[in-house]
Design a protein around this motif. Structure first.
Motif, PDB file in Angstrom:
ATOM      1  N   UNK A  50       0.819  -1.214   0.000  1.00 51.07           N
ATOM      2  CA  UNK A  50       0.000   0.000   0.000  1.00 51.07           C
ATOM      3  C   UNK A  50       0.853   1.263   0.000  1.00 51.07           C
ATOM      4  N   UNK A  51       1.934   1.234   0.699  1.00 54.29           N
ATOM      5  CA  UNK A  51       2.815   2.404   0.733  1.00 54.29           C
ATOM      6  C   UNK A  51       3.428   2.655  -0.634  1.00 54.29           C
ATOM      7  N   UNK A  52       3.807   1.586  -1.310  1.00 52.50           N
ATOM      8  CA  UNK A  52       4.397   1.726  -2.642  1.00 52.50           C
ATOM      9  C   UNK A  52       3.383   2.297  -3.617  1.00 52.50           C
ATOM     10  N   UNK A  53       2.164   1.794  -3.547  1.00 61.13           N
ATOM     11  CA  UNK A  53       1.132   2.301  -4.459  1.00 61.13           C
ATOM     12  C   UNK A  53       0.795   3.755  -4.128  1.00 61.13           C
ATOM     13  N   UNK A  54       0.767   4.102  -2.833  1.00 62.37           N
ATOM     14  CA  UNK A  54       0.495   5.495  -2.457  1.00 62.37           C
ATOM     15  C   UNK A  54       1.609   6.400  -2.978  1.00 62.37           C
ATOM     16  N   UNK A  55       2.827   5.949  -2.898  1.00 62.34           N
ATOM     17  CA  UNK A  55       3.948   6.748  -3.373  1.00 62.34           C
ATOM     18  C   UNK A  55       3.875   6.908  -4.885  1.00 62.34           C
TER      19      UNK A  55
END
Length: 135
Positions: free
Chosen positions: A123-128
């Motif tokens: 999720x953090x990667x997609x948010x970034x």
């Protein structure tokens, strides 16, 4: 004065030894003439010799005492030493078993831990990635 007499007695004994050696070996070394008379020993020197003799006796007595103590304490020391060797061996065996269990546990849990972290990071990667698209 007593010490002077003792020294004369000792040197008389030395003269006797010299005479005995002279009988065995008739040719004394040229630079060692036989003693003819004992020179007078000053009281100061005799006192100093007595003090040194007393110190030597005290040192010998101390040495004997320490040797006796050493002999007495040796069994006291060897008993615990004989018990320590098996304990050290047991501790080493226990450490080896614990290490092997930790290695086995690490090898089985590491992939699952990696997967859990990967799922947390997705999720953090997609948010970034989305944030980069906005700029």
């Amino acid at each position: 004065m007593k010490n002077s007499a003792e020294l004369r007695s000792l040197s008389g004994g030395l003269a006797e030894i010299h005479d005995t050696l002279g009988a065995v070996c008739p040719h004394p070394p040229p630079d060692f003439p036989p003693p003819t008379s004992v020179p007078a020993v000053p009281d100061e020197v005799a006192d100093h010799l007595n003090a040194l003799a007393k110190q030597l006796e005290m040192a010998l007595e101390l040495s004997r005492s320490l040797e006796a103590q050493h002999t007495t304490t040796q069994p006291t020391i060897s008993v615990p030493e004989s018990k320590v060797a098996p304990l050290e061996s047991l501790a080493q065996d226990t450490q080896t078993r614990v290490r092997s269990r930790v290695e086995v546990a690490d090898s089985t849990t590491r992939p699952s831990v990696r997967e859990a972290r990967k799922k947390e990071c997705e999720p953090l990667t997609s948010m970034f990635a989305e944030w980069k698209k906005i700029d």
